[in-house]
Design an enzyme around this catalytic site. Sequence first.
Site, PDB file in Angstrom:
ATOM      1  CB  ALA A  27      48.969   1.963 -70.898  1.00 17.96           C
ATOM      2  N   GLY A  60      50.636   3.328 -80.278  1.00 19.60           N
ATOM      3  CA  GLY A  60      49.715   2.901 -79.221  1.00 19.60           C
ATOM      4  C   GLY A  60      50.330   1.811 -78.375  1.00 19.60           C
ATOM      5  CG  ASN A  61      49.529   1.304 -74.561  1.00 20.86           C
ATOM      6  OD1 ASN A  61      48.589   0.698 -74.073  1.00 20.86           O
ATOM      7  ND2 ASN A  61      49.682   2.619 -74.420  1.00 20.86           N
ATOM      8  NE  ARG A  62      49.713  -7.059 -75.672  1.00 25.66           N
ATOM      9  CZ  ARG A  62      50.184  -7.674 -74.588  1.00 25.66           C
ATOM     10  NH1 ARG A  62      51.422  -7.462 -74.210  1.00 25.66           N
ATOM     11  NH2 ARG A  62      49.430  -8.489 -73.895  1.00 25.66           N
ATOM     12  CB  SER A  63      46.179  -0.368 -72.195  1.00 23.41           C
ATOM     13  OG  SER A  63      45.100  -0.180 -71.318  1.00 23.41           O
TER      14      SER A  63
END
Length: 397
Positions: free
Chosen positions: A275, A208-211
């Site tokens: 993102a 995943g990512n930090r969005s």
Amino acid sequence: MLKDKTVVLGVTGSIAAYKAADIASKLVQAGARVEVVMTRAATEFVTPLTFRSITARPTVTGMFDLASEFSIEHVALAEAADLVLIAPATANIIAKLAAGIADDMLCCTVLATKAPIVLAPAMNVNMYHNPVTQENLAKLRSRGFSVVGPAYGRLASGEMGLGRLAEIREILESVRQVLGKRGDLAGKRIVVTAGGTQEPIDPVRHIGNRSSGKMGYAIAQAARDRGAEVVLITAPTALSDPVGMEVVHVQTSLQMREAVVKAIAGAHVLAMAAAVADYRPVAQSRSKIKKRADTLSLKLVRTPDILAEVEGEFIKIGFAAESEKLVENATEKLHRKNLDLIAANDITAADSGFDADTNRVVLIDAQGRAERLPLLPKSEVADRILDRARGLLAAER
Ligand code: PMT
């Protein structure tokens, strides 16, 4: 949008009447002029002084109330209103409004106003489900009233059920939506993506990512408040679903692609603030991967580039999350993905990009012109992007 708008806040006799004080306060903070009209029963729950203190305006409690400037002309409030909000709205006021009764100041105001009306019902679960209340609500909806809630939950009687006043956030969003109906994006369909996709590795882990979704949600809400029909396609976030739009929940990049392709039919604008993961595991393990070895290799494969793939008669807006060569890299993406506009955000600063409430973006158009926006709340960045979208739509005509 609420600035200098006159909102008549009708408060009726429900235990939820105390929550109307918070609603009045938030409307005042948003710049609205709030005129409170209480029914007699409401004054049994909260005092007129509470609202007078919050709004710095006299609270109207009766038709013949000499302290009020509005009692002289009983329809003056109705004419002054940009919007009438009744929160909480009891079964009694709903029945009276459905029947056209005008025996108190609130009923008179509603009967005489041409302003849009929003009702936020709150009552006992059985009163709410009673066919007569349902018929009355259906009647009012068919006459153009907007109804927000009620919510499910614990009621004053101790029972669980539908009947709680909707969340204050939802009530205020409904007010904004209704006020914005004839806004500059009325008649436009806008598809927005938000959040970071999650690409499963096994049943409990993902890439995943930090969005946080804040940027995309801000665009969706601003578009709704300007009258657009909005579809928000969101990867998992901690944010609540905004009201007044279709919200499609997805997890992976493949699901997001499917949702975008479906939603884009007939759309005027696609704004992709999500993102999207660039890679996903080639295969998802059916069982939880055991931590036996010291190292673990994951084979990844490119995800589809949704923005580059979709083509059609709509304005394509992308975002570029960059940590270096901001304008150069974003311009390359704009051309490669055939975009009309790209919002390049510098993700190295703590006050912009991922998870922040503010953002510092450079807007670059297809001609390569760059507009550097100052540090702004994401809601304002959203409006600036929508201003540009509106300009591009007008230029297309
Ligand atoms: O959600 P927040 O916490 O508020 O943070 C906002 C944000 C930083 C996530 C947002 O403003 C942002 O920059 N979103 C795009 C992040 C990104 O994926 O950038 P990118 O440079 O990798 O992608 C460029 C564009 O192509 C983006 O519009 C992206 O949605 C799209 N894309 C990317 C990859 C892919 N496989 N498919 C795509 O459609």
